[in-house]
Scaffold this active site. Structure first.
Site, PDB file in Angstrom:
ATOM      1  N   LYS A   9       0.866  -1.284   0.019  1.00 61.77           N
ATOM      2  CA  LYS A   9      -0.006  -0.073  -0.081  1.00 61.77           C
ATOM      3  C   LYS A   9       0.793   1.056   0.101  1.00 61.77           C
ATOM      4  O   LYS A   9       2.020   1.131   0.298  1.00 61.77           O
ATOM      5  CB  LYS A   9      -0.949  -0.046   1.271  1.00 61.77           C
ATOM      6  N   ASP A 133      -2.745  -1.604  10.068  1.00 61.02           N
ATOM      7  CA  ASP A 133      -2.855  -1.522   8.777  1.00 61.02           C
ATOM      8  C   ASP A 133      -3.319  -2.784   8.208  1.00 61.02           C
ATOM      9  O   ASP A 133      -3.867  -2.860   6.836  1.00 61.02           O
ATOM     10  CB  ASP A 133      -1.521  -1.364   8.001  1.00 61.02           C
TER      11      ASP A 133
END
Ligand code: C5P
Length: 283
Positions: A9, A133
């Site tokens: 990401k 996350d």
């Protein structure tokens, strides 16, 4: 056997809103998956075990992939184990959620292998115990993350574009960066709402103009090469930002040739340079 890819990401925005009673920081982040992927291969076994293709990465119970298997096995009351083979491509401790995406892939893969049928929301909720996350990584795509990063809401996808990722050869601890964060040192705070509006409009240039990450105020002064590489990406006409707590910086462009030029040039400066594209989440 189940094989999965685990995408990295990047942060299109990262804002710190304050400190929480639990020691974490309240954040607002727009997160985006890119197709720079680790590979995770799960094979049925009696116990949990792990092999990794990187000598520097612990292949034991301290690895987030192993912890994900342990967590899901206990949660679902499964008697079986699994052998996890992890092929790392994503740089580690680099601001790209490499460990979190491996953990998310293990949760998703074991949900299949063990035929648990758990909904994605439940896997995301479980994943939050492993790291802030992990819930984003369970879904992927383009999302707003709030709370300590674990509360995720889908956003319209970023118009597809090229992403040049550059990871200088330093490991940066997320905990260290958050500890050193001083709100008064921030010069440019993200306009999170403005970024969401730009995504809704599908306007790449408006997205590019709104990239901002307050953690640059910690990592760039501590590691000046991060700032230099960001500048270089900008010189090639890419919209550049540091991802997460760094040290990876990325540059976005809709023009393939521009991305390739930057990638070719930057490879002469530092070892870990990747040319990737944005990806959408599953479903
Ligand atoms: O959640 P995760 O384990 O990935 O976070 C690593 C460290 O980063 C935490 O232990 C904490 O020190 C810091 N952190 C924070 N605020 C957040 C996320 C992480 O202070 N929202």
């Amino acid at each position: 056997m189940v094989e999965l890819t685990a995408p990295a990401k990047i942060n299109l925005t990262l804002d710190v809103l304050g400190r929480r009673a639990d020691g974490y920081h309240a954040v607002a982040m727009v997160m985006q998956s890119v197709d720079l992927c680790d590979r995770v291969c799960l094979t049925p076994a009696a116990d949990i075990s792990l092999t990794v293709n990187q000598p520097h990465l612990a292949a034991d119970a301290t690895n987030l992939a192993w912890q994900a298997a342990l967590l899901l096995r206990d949660y679902a009351g499964v008697a079986a184990g699994v052998h996890i083979r992890l092929e790392k491509v994503i740089p580690m401790a680099a601001g790209l959620a490499g460990g979190s995406t491996d953990a998310a892939a293990v949760l998703k893969g074991l949900n299949q292998l063990w035929r648990l049928g758990l909904p994605r929301e439940e896997l995301a909720r479980l994943g939050a115990r492993l790291g802030s996350d992990v819930p984003f990584c369970v879904y992927g795509g383009t999302m707003l993350a709030t709370g300590r990063g674990e509360r995720v809401t889908p956003l319209p996808p970023l118009p597809s574009c090229w992403v040049v990722l550059v990871t200088p050869p330093v490991s940066v601890s997320t905990a260290w960066v958050y500890r050193r964060f001083q709100p008064h040192a921030v010069t440019a705070r993200p306009d999170t709402e403005g970024m969401i509006t730009a995504l809704r409009a599908g306007d790449f240039n408006a997205v590019a103009a709104r990239l901002a990450n307050v953690l640059e105020s910690v990592t760039i002064p501590a590691y000046p090469q991060v700032g230099k590489l960001k500048q270089l990406l900008g010189d090639f006409g890419l919209a550049a930002l540091m991802s997460g707590s760094g040290p990876t910086v990325f540059g976005l462009t809709t023009e393939r040739e521009r991305a390739r030029r930057a990638w070719r040039h930057l490879r002469q400066h530092t070892a870990q340079v990747f040319l990737a594209a944005t990806t959408r989440g599953e479903e």
